[in-house]
Structures are given as structure tokens and as C-alpha cells.
Design an enzyme around this catalytic site. Structure first.
Site, short mmCIF file in Angstrom:
data_model
loop_
_atom_site.label_atom_id
_atom_site.label_comp_id
_atom_site.label_asym_id
_atom_site.label_seq_id
_atom_site.Cartn_x
_atom_site.Cartn_y
_atom_site.Cartn_z
N LYS A 211 11.10 122.84 -28.56
CA LYS A 211 11.43 124.03 -27.76
C LYS A 211 12.70 123.77 -26.93
O LYS A 211 13.62 124.59 -26.93
CB LYS A 211 10.27 124.37 -26.82
CG LYS A 211 10.60 125.49 -25.86
CD LYS A 211 9.65 125.61 -24.69
CE LYS A 211 10.32 126.43 -23.59
NZ LYS A 211 9.50 126.64 -22.42
N THR B 158 10.57 126.46 -18.18
CA THR B 158 11.80 126.02 -18.85
C THR B 158 12.22 127.15 -19.78
O THR B 158 11.50 127.47 -20.73
CB THR B 158 11.55 124.75 -19.67
OG1 THR B 158 11.06 123.74 -18.79
CG2 THR B 158 12.83 124.27 -20.33
N LYS C 114 18.55 121.04 -16.90
CA LYS C 114 17.36 120.63 -17.66
C LYS C 114 17.69 120.53 -19.16
O LYS C 114 17.32 119.57 -19.84
CB LYS C 114 16.24 121.65 -17.41
CG LYS C 114 15.08 121.60 -18.36
CD LYS C 114 13.91 120.85 -17.81
CE LYS C 114 12.80 120.73 -18.85
NZ LYS C 114 11.77 119.79 -18.51
P1 NAD Z 1 1.16 126.57 -21.09
O1 NAD Z 1 1.38 127.36 -22.34
O2 NAD Z 1 0.03 125.62 -21.00
O3 NAD Z 1 1.01 127.59 -19.84
C1 NAD Z 1 1.70 128.80 -19.71
C2 NAD Z 1 0.72 129.83 -19.17
O4 NAD Z 1 1.40 131.05 -18.85
C3 NAD Z 1 -0.37 130.20 -20.18
O5 NAD Z 1 -1.65 129.95 -19.63
C4 NAD Z 1 -0.14 131.69 -20.43
O6 NAD Z 1 -1.33 132.41 -20.69
C5 NAD Z 1 0.50 132.11 -19.12
N1 NAD Z 1 1.23 133.37 -19.17
C6 NAD Z 1 2.11 133.80 -20.12
N2 NAD Z 1 2.57 135.03 -19.78
C7 NAD Z 1 1.99 135.38 -18.60
C8 NAD Z 1 2.06 136.52 -17.75
N3 NAD Z 1 2.85 137.55 -18.04
N4 NAD Z 1 1.31 136.53 -16.61
C9 NAD Z 1 0.52 135.48 -16.31
N5 NAD Z 1 0.39 134.37 -17.09
C10 NAD Z 1 1.12 134.32 -18.22
O7 NAD Z 1 2.54 125.83 -20.80
P2 NAD Z 1 2.77 124.56 -19.84
O8 NAD Z 1 2.62 123.31 -20.62
O9 NAD Z 1 2.00 124.76 -18.58
O10 NAD Z 1 4.33 124.74 -19.53
C11 NAD Z 1 4.81 125.77 -18.69
C12 NAD Z 1 6.33 125.70 -18.64
O11 NAD Z 1 6.73 124.41 -18.14
C13 NAD Z 1 6.99 125.83 -20.02
O12 NAD Z 1 8.15 126.61 -19.88
C14 NAD Z 1 7.29 124.39 -20.43
O13 NAD Z 1 8.40 124.30 -21.29
C15 NAD Z 1 7.58 123.76 -19.07
N6 NAD Z 1 7.32 122.31 -19.01
C16 NAD Z 1 6.18 121.79 -19.53
C17 NAD Z 1 5.94 120.43 -19.45
C18 NAD Z 1 4.67 119.84 -20.02
O14 NAD Z 1 4.60 118.60 -20.11
N7 NAD Z 1 3.66 120.63 -20.38
C19 NAD Z 1 6.88 119.59 -18.84
C20 NAD Z 1 8.03 120.15 -18.28
C21 NAD Z 1 8.23 121.53 -18.37
#
Ligand code: NAD
Length: 306
Positions: A252, A102, A177
């Protein structure tokens, strides 16, 4: 299909990415996964996902590069490269970049522009449904893409999701979104203020719920994620606001809405107000609580606690 000739590079194995990658592997796809955080990489390997030691290794023979990052800066840095060549420069020609994070609408459009300029294809497909939906493979994908690029990745999205909505060209998925989550943030505040007002006026939660859930105030924030315990037994309010959808994520997403409001000049008032309220909620202990916990903040303020 785009995945027929190469592997899927899966970058970002956090709360959402890990179960999404797991579902692709379970469906028989050749995945090479990577995360910059060693613990996330280890957790993915333990879950049976094939991992590699660098992003460049993951994308080397990929036909699809799927990213699930915290935000747009990480995405643009990865595409462009920070200390060396970025992903766009090291992949095979005509690679399809599928971003499910997102992020800002403007960042999504910039990422797509960079990908296309480098001879690749781009799909933005943010999700709703949370970790539970990611694990179950029932996410909703909001998609911004050229129709033929969406068709290329449709089989992958159908493994990870239950519903796909093609919203338009590049960035349209992120736009949908951000609009949806602005409604959600504002409506949760409205529902919470109404329940606290009901308390002050001597209404029981159940009485107010019975009216609102079948009257014109009806909304998801009341009927599914009800901010008070009791009327909807599965809502986070019944488990001391364990998420669910965490306050940090709502803050966020409303921050992204705010940026979109500013860049378009829309005369929105409630969206920015909701963004400020969720920022405060996040900073004052709500980051890890369900976003419906904002009702406790409103109740405390109503009782002169702040
Ligand atoms: P998270 O922080 O748990 O996971 C993100 C991962 O990306 C981390 O493990 C981080 O180390 C990794 N990362 C960052 N830069 C990187 C790179 N250059 N190369 C490889 N890995 C890298 O976040 P999440 O909860 O999994 O959410 C991910 C996305 O989905 C976000 O944008 C969030 O807004 C969206 N989202 C989350 C939810 C939820 O309920 N958690 C729901 C809908 C949407």
C-alpha cells in the site's frame, strides 16, 4: 487547547485506532468513538472506549475529529458525505480535523483544503511504529500543519506518540511518510538480494551480517529487521515472518509512493520497481507476512521456482 472545549471524535477503530483511542481515554480525555464495522465497535467498547452509533453522533460536540482510516478515499468520502451531509458540514465551526491515516499526499492536501474551506482546521499526522507503538503510546507522528494547529493537538499526540516531527504545511506529514517508506521498501529488497547472493557465494548469514552491520551497507532493514533468521533474534525472520509490518501495508505505502512519483514527475526507478515487487509479494501470499519475507520470494526465484 483545542480539546478543552469539546470531546474528541475518534473514527476508525481498527488495529491502530483502537489502542490509540484507548490511550486517550486512559489519559482522561472525553472520547466518542465510532467505526462502520460493528465488530470493531464492539471490540472498542469491550476495551473501555466510549462508543456511539454513528459518525454524526461522534462529531456532534467535538472540538477534534481524529480519523484512522484505511485510505484517502474513505477520508474524502467521510469529509464530503456520500448519501448525506459529510462530517465537514455537521461539526461545530472551527473544528480541528486530525487525520492519522496513511494516505496519498494529494488526497491529504485535498482533505485539508476542504476542511479549511468549510471553516475548520486540518492536521495530517501519519504514524510509524505499528500496533506495538500504538499500544505503548510511542508512535512517531510525521506532521503537516500550520504551527498553531499543531500546538492545539500536541498534547493529544504526545499521549499517543513518543516523537513528533513537524514536517511542514498541509500534506507534509504524508510526504515524509511516503519518502521514508520508499527507502525502507527499497532497502529491504536490497538487503534480501544481498543475503541470497551471499548464500549462493557460500557466505554464512552471520558472516555477512557481521560485515554489513558495521560497514557501509548498514541500514535498518539489516540491523533491526534482518530478513534472515539468526543474526538479529527479534527480527520477524525468526518467527516465520509473522509481522511486524505486513506485506500488504508495504505494498500500500509503495503504491502511494508511486502515485507521488507520477504526480511530481521524479525520475525514480527503484521506487516503482519496489512497488511492483511488493504488489506481487502481497498477491502471492505475502499480504499477512512481514515485508522482510520478500527474501523467500527472491530465493525461490533464484532457485527457479517461479
Ligand atoms: P484497519 O483496517 O485495521 O482499521 C481501519 C478502520 O477504519 C477499520 O476498522 C474500518 O472499519 C474503519 N473505517 C473505515 N471507514 C470508516 C468510516 N467512514 N467511519 C468510521 N470507521 C471507518 O487499519 P489499521 O491497521 O488500523 O491502519 C489504519 C491506518 O494506519 C492505515 O492508513 C494504515 O496504512 C496506517 N498504518 C498502519 C500501521 C499498522 O501497522 N497497522 C502502521 C502505520 C500506519
Amino acid at each position: 487547547m483545542a480539546t478543552g472545549t469539546g470531546t474528541i471524535a475518534f473514527l476508525g477503530l481498527g488495529h491502530m485506532g483502537l489502542p490509540m483511542a484507548k490511550n486517550l481515554v486512559a489519559a482522561g480525555h472525553a472520547v466518542k468513538a465510532f467505526d462502520v464495522v460493528p465488530a470493531a465497535l464492539e471490540a472498542a467498547a469491550t476495551a473501555g472506549i466510549p462508543t456511539v452509533d454513528s459518525a454524526n453522533e461522534a462529531v456532534a460536540d467535538a472540538s477534534v475529529v481524529l480519523t484512522m482510516f484505511p485510505g484517502g478515499q474513505q477520508l474524502l468520502d467521510a469529509y464530503r458525505g456520500v448519501d448525506g451531509p459529510g462530517l465537514l458540514a455537521v461539526v461545530r465551526p472551527d473544528t480541528l480535523f486530525l487525520d492519522c491515516s496513511t494516505i496519498n499526499v494529494d488526497d491529504a492536501r485535498e482533505a485539508a483544503r476542504l476542511a479549511v474551506e468549510a471553516g475548520h482546521r486540518s492536521v495530517d499526522a501519519p504514524v510509524s511504529g505499528g500496533v506495538v507503538g500504538a499500544e505503548a503510546g510511542t508512535l512517531t507522528f510525521m506532521i503537516g500543519a500550520l504551527p498553531e494547529d499543531l500546538e492545539s493537538v500536541r498534547p493529544l499526540l504526545e499521549i499517543m506518540g513518543g516523537k513528533l516531527v513537524h514536517c511542514g504545511d498541509h500534506g507534509a506529514g504524508q510526504a515524509a511518510k511516503v519518502c521514508n517508506n520508499m527507502i525502507l521498501g527499497v532497502s529491504m529488497i536490497a538487503a534480501s538480494e544481498a543475503f541470497v547472493l551471499g548464500e549462493k557465494l557460500g557466505l554464512t548469514h552471520q558472516a555477512l551480517y557481521d560485515v554489513v552491520s558495521t560497514a557501509s551497507g548498514q541500514c535498518w532493514a539489516v540491523t533491526t529487521n534482518c530478513p534472515v533468521p539468526g543474526p538479529v533474534p527479534t527480527s520477524p525472520a525468526n518467527r516465520d515472518y509473522q509481522p511486524g509490518f505486513a506485506g500488504a501495508l508495504m505494498a500500500k505505502d509503495l503504491g502511494l509512493a508511486l502515485k507521488a512519483i507520477e504526480s511530481t514527475g521524479v525520475a525514480a526507478e527503484l521506487g516503482p520497481m519496489a512497488a511492483a515487487m511488493y504488489e506481487r509479494f502481497r498477491d502471492e501470499g505475502g499480504a499477512g507476512r512481514d515485508f522482510s519475507g520478500i527474501i523467500t520470494d527472491i530465493r525461490d526465484r533464484s532457485n527457479g521456482a517461479h
